[in-house]
Scaffold this active site. Structure first.
Site, PDB file in Angstrom:
ATOM      1  CB  SER A  51      -0.977  -0.141   1.238  1.00 12.65           C
ATOM      2  OG  SER A  51      -1.868   0.882   1.107  1.00 12.65           O
ATOM      3  CG  ASP A 399      -4.452  -1.673   0.358  1.00 16.17           C
ATOM      4  OD1 ASP A 399      -3.839  -2.187   1.211  1.00 16.17           O
ATOM      5  OD2 ASP A 399      -4.070  -0.351   0.235  1.00 16.17           O
TER       6      ASP A 399
END
Length: 645
Positions: A51, A399
């Site tokens: 991320s 993510d």
């Protein structure tokens, strides 16, 4: 503590290290100065993240590439905290069209729209105010019946009409706003690939997140902002003999950086989550099973990235695949509606593509769609018809933090050959405020008996808050258990440095003040210097009547060695038991995966013999010695064969 001596990050050091960066959205402002500090002392050989950590890892890998090639470097990091100040961080998150109100409501409801945050009541009021601004006609329609009751009922019911009308205004207005929000969520979010922001600019002059990141990667690598994007293959061969490169046209795989990950000059890795398959993937991954729709990807990647992708030739057929089936997959993908292209080979994949797949923050940044062939159309014998019809299905990547937010083990081998520094992000305990000295807002293990205790979640004992807190803890446990178990594990805990943050720092706080951003950047720099100091300076054995002589790095090597020895006996014994039960006929005539050459068979037999000898060594050993060896360091681990992500 004395800080380790460093050189300028533009001068290439000789020592090497690996770096792991945890995800955390706005917490990524912690990383630029931390990475610059590490780069002043080490060549960054392996760089991994998830991320926001993947964003920082991508720029760090590009900067290392620029340093190796003499064209760029870590100067690109120095201005990032300043760039993200004065509202720059918030400008990176540009909603796409009709999703703007969703972002305003989200930030107001979480307090992320103000530098100083909001109280609980303030968050509710802020979220309602953002909804009224975003859905004025719904708010008006909902309030209208109550307003009519007030106007027409005053003459009949007096003040009670005002009370009743006000209640109607509140209830019906709230219902109307909730309806508008649900319509916005259910209609516009899926159309925008399940994200408020695509990562591309929505018509303004300022670049959005993906564009800004792509420009920053190229700048750090010494490439022009609008030039073709940096690829993984360029990182893998950075600074190596230019004649020893991969020739895609001739399928030359002789380049050691491409054939063997251990020989990559810069090894950048990230994690993403395929929510369609409920599993994590490590990036970059093989192209063999994935396709993309250029039309879909133009909505989430800059034009220069798409131009580079579409100029890449069709990946070569893997040795293990049927060339006829491979060609049929390609042809049917092109004929599919929409037309699909196979994802490039890993070395030709742009770095920005992997970074974007890792940072698809759920509902905030659009997920990345890919396509796969559903293998349910195989024949009765379980084999796929080489030229039969294919069924392509869309799969969504979100993510990486959903499944593996702190991939500390990503570069690990049996024993370490260079330090791995891992930066962990965590909240301050309830009621604890940050110290004025940023060095006191950083934690790390100072010795073998030390460790970073996982955060203990707490929630109210009754009411809606109790239920929501319990559900939140369930989600955190399912997604982060692997991350938290590493914090106290021998050989893991001593290479982790934790940067603490308040609820108003990092996370979804996109409106942090310049002062807060600078504090976090300084905290990250100090964290890097302190964990380097722990590894470089002598700390072991503990000081008892004299000066310690062993460095943290020496102790880390020894702990990893001892930890490996502690788990080998159980593995060897289990191998010996299972091997003893194998029928000789299986070895002479295997039912599948036969050895393809005499050399392969000989290697397998040599390894088998060595493993059986190891099992016999354990069987012949003193049971007390085995028990002592396998009981430390605590907590003990286990060896097991696991899938490659």
């Amino acid at each position: 503590m004395a800080m380790p001596s460093t050189t300028e990050p533009t001068q290439e050091p000789t020592d090497e290290c690996d770096v792991i960066l945890q995800g955390g959205t706005a917490s990524g402002v912690i990383y630029p100065r931390a990475l610059s500090a590490l780069a002043a002392r080490y060549r960054l050989r392996g760089i991994g993240g998830t991320s926001a950590g993947a964003m920082a890892a991508a720029v760090a890998a590009a900067a290392e590439y620029g340093r190796r090639t003499g064209c760029g470097g870590f100067a690109a990091f120095e201005t990032i905290p300043e760039e993200l100040g004065r509202g720059g961080l918030r400008r990176l998150f540009q909603p796409a069209g009709a999703t703007g109100t969703l972002l305003d409501v989200l930030l107001a409801a979480t307090g992320g729209d103000r530098p100083d945050g909001r109280t609980g009541a303030g968050r509710i009021a802020g979220g309602l105010a953002a909804a009224v601004r975003g859905y004025p006609w719904f708010a008006l329609a909902g309030a209208l019946p109550g307003a009519v009751v007030i106007v027409l009922g005053v003459a009949v019911a007096g003040p009670w009409a005002i009370v009743f009308g006000a209640v109607l205004v509140a209830l019906l207005g709230l219902a109307a706003l909730i309806s508008a929000l649900m319509i916005n969520l259910s209609r516009d979010l899926p159309e925008n690939s399940f994200g408020i922001c695509t990562g591309l600019s929505s018509g303004g002059a300022a670049p959005a997140l993906t564009e800004w990141l792509q420009n920053k990667i190229n700048l750090a690598a010494g490439l022009e902002a609008g030039a073709p994007p940096l690829t993984f293959g360029q990182l893998w061969t950075a600074g190596q003999d230019p004649d020893n490169q991969h020739d895609h046209e001739t399928d030359d795989l002789a380049a050691p950086a491409l054939a063997d990950p251990r020989k990559r000059s810069i090894d950048l890795r990230m994690t993403t989550t395929c929510i369609s398959q409920a599993r994590p993937y490590e990036l970059p991954f093989s192209a063999r099973g994935f396709f993309y729709d250029p039309g879909e990807w133009r909505r989430i990647f800059p034009a220069e990235v798409m131009a580079a992708l579409e100029a890449i030739p069709e990946p070569r057929t893997p040795e293990t695949d049927d060339p006829q089936a491979w060609a049929s997959d390609r042809d049917q993908a092109a004929a599919h509606s929409p037309g699909l292209r196979r994802l490039p080979d890993a070395e030709l994949l742009p770095v920005i593509v992997a970074a974007r797949m890792s940072l698809s923050i759920p509902l905030v940044i659009s997920a990345v769609p890919l396509w796969m062939i559903e293998r349910s159309d195989s024949g009765p014998d379980g084999r796929l018809d080489p030229t039969g019809p294919r069924r392509f299905v869309k799969v969504w990547f979100s993510d990486g933090g959903l499944s593996n937010n702190f991939p500390l083990q990503i570069f690990d081998g049996a024993l370490p050959t260079r330090p791995t520094y891992a930066i962990n992000l965590q909240s301050f305990p309830p009621g604890v405020k940050p110290a004025g000295d940023e060095a006191e807002n950083v934690e790390w293990a100072h010795g073998n008996a030390d460790g970073l205790a996982p955060k203990i979640a707490t929630w109210p004992g009754r009411g809606l808050g109790a239920v929501l807190g319990f559900l939140s803890a369930i989600y955190t446990s399912s997604s982060s258990w692997q991350d938290t178990t590493q914090l106290t594990f021998p050989g893991f805990r001593d290479r982790i440095v934790r940067v603490l943050q308040t609820e108003r720092e990092g996370g979804i706080n996109l409106a942090m003040s310049d002062e807060t951003i600078q504090r976090l950047a300084e905290r990250g720099e100090l964290a890097a210097k302190m964990i380097m100091g722990q590894f470089i300076e002598p700390h072991y054995p503990p000081k008892v009547g004299g000066q310690p002589t062993g460095s943290g790095w020496a102790n880390h090597q020894w702990v990893r060695y001892r930890a490996l020895l502690s788990v080998l006996p159980a593995w060897a014994v289990s191998y010996g038991r299972g091997r003893a039960l194998m029928d000789r006929a299986i070895l002479d005539n295997p039912p599948s995966y036969p050895f393809r050459s005499k050399a392969e068979r000989q290697l397998a037999e040599d390894l088998d013999r060595a493993m059986q000898q190891l099992a016999q060594v354990v069987a012949d050993a003193d049971p007390k010695a085995v028990a002592a060896l396998t009981s430390r360091p605590w907590p003990v681990g286990a060896i097991r064969r696991v899938p490659q992500l």
